[in-house]
Design an enzyme around this catalytic site. Sequence first.
Site, PDB file in Angstrom:
ATOM      1  N   ALA A 334      -1.178  33.872  -1.564  1.00 22.69           N
ATOM      2  CA  ALA A 334       0.269  34.142  -1.582  1.00 22.69           C
ATOM      3  C   ALA A 334       0.742  34.659  -0.236  1.00 22.69           C
ATOM      4  CB  ALA A 334       0.596  35.163  -2.645  1.00 22.69           C
ATOM      5  N   CYS A 335      -0.122  35.450   0.394  1.00 21.59           N
ATOM      6  CA  CYS A 335       0.274  36.045   1.678  1.00 21.59           C
ATOM      7  C   CYS A 335       0.599  34.926   2.658  1.00 21.59           C
ATOM      8  CB  CYS A 335      -0.852  36.871   2.262  1.00 21.59           C
ATOM      9  SG  CYS A 335      -1.833  37.701   1.043  1.00 21.59           S
ATOM     10  N   SER A 336      -0.143  33.823   2.546  1.00 19.12           N
ATOM     11  CA  SER A 336       0.067  32.749   3.495  1.00 19.12           C
ATOM     12  C   SER A 336       1.135  31.773   3.015  1.00 19.12           C
ATOM     13  CB  SER A 336      -1.223  31.961   3.688  1.00 19.12           C
ATOM     14  OG  SER A 336      -2.265  32.823   3.987  1.00 19.12           O
TER      15      SER A 336
END
Length: 398
Positions: A334-336
């Site tokens: 999700a961070c990416s």
Amino acid sequence: MPPKEVYFDLENSGYVPDDVVDVMLPYFNKRGYGHPAITHRLGWEALDLIIGTKELVAKTLNLANPENLVFTHSGTEANNLAIQGYLIANRDKLRGKKVLVSSIEHLSVIFPAQFVSELLGLEVIKVPVDKEGFVDPEVLKYYVDRDVGLVSIQLVNHEIGTIQKLRDLIEVVRDRNPDVVFHTDASDAYGRVRIDLRDLDVDMMTLSSHKIHGPRGVGVLYVRDGVRIEPILRGQLSVEKLWPGVELTPLIAGFRKAVELAFNNFEENVKYLTSLRDKLLNGILNSVSDVVLNGPSGDERAPDNVNVAFKYVEGEALTIELSGYGVYVSSGSACSSRFLEPSHVLLAIGREYELAHGSILFKVSRYHKGEDIDYALEVLPKAVDRLRTLSPLTPRRA
Ligand SMILES: Cc1ncc(COP(=O)(O)O)c(C=O)c1O
């Protein structure tokens, strides 16, 4: 509305089952909502909850002293406390030293390591992994010398499910430099892989509640006796000396229940997860062409993790397409995904940009049923086919 909904995006946030929600609710307004550091009945009830939860968690880890556990308000905070707290507390003796992290750590390990190291004049080295995400003990040996102060290598990778051979890695580190403090982020291992702290010689370890269907907002850091760390937040009175701010008792109550549920029938849970994982993975490999598994297989892989790259497909497009069918997944991490950057984990195992971009992460859970997997397997080939028909990258076969 789609005919059915199946949520596989458990890496990013897990749902909280009713029996966990039910135990949390009274802690908002009926009991135990007092401040646990205050000496009155409601404060004592809150304190009892905290002590009791630590005792339970300690039991699941085969840890003798529950007081070695610290509650934070997330796994991110526990990782930050471990890394920043240790480096700051020991800044004088660590001057000029090195911090080793594996190149596939969660960003809540990599970023604080980089941030504090820059402030303190330390060097962060990302230890490479092989194509399945394993740190090779021989490679680690090369990096560990007398100038290493801290090592952080997770037990299970959150994206590709690699179960690291942590005991071998710790042995290498202890052998080369007995003064190193070893931290492991076990957020993705807890509840799926047995952790025995009498056997696993780590100095600090992180857990996160929402990874086991507890509520978001509870993290745990284990700190071995004798490891000096400094709080990284300063503030008000709390029971935790290392984490100021009033403890989130309703969430801790939910976490306690989630721990009970994850560890009642632990072996059966793991067996069940493994069967769902294999059904999903084999089903994908048998029904969709040009698919590559990211990470290891069999016993070397977390029982809940399926991460596959679909050639000629863009991961974000597939998450949207599947969402139309009620199947919720994430593309890489999700961070990416919000920034459409390929996941650093997939790049670290050598995936080309296109394959990293076409990777999808499914996490199965004990709340899934066989029919949920059947439904995903029914719609996935249709979704992939449609996107491939539209994609200019798809080879046109005669
Ligand atoms: C391996 C790992 N460590 C740490 C975290 C952070 O935990 P939290 O979401 O509780 O901040 C996550 C979150 O997904 C994770 O996957």
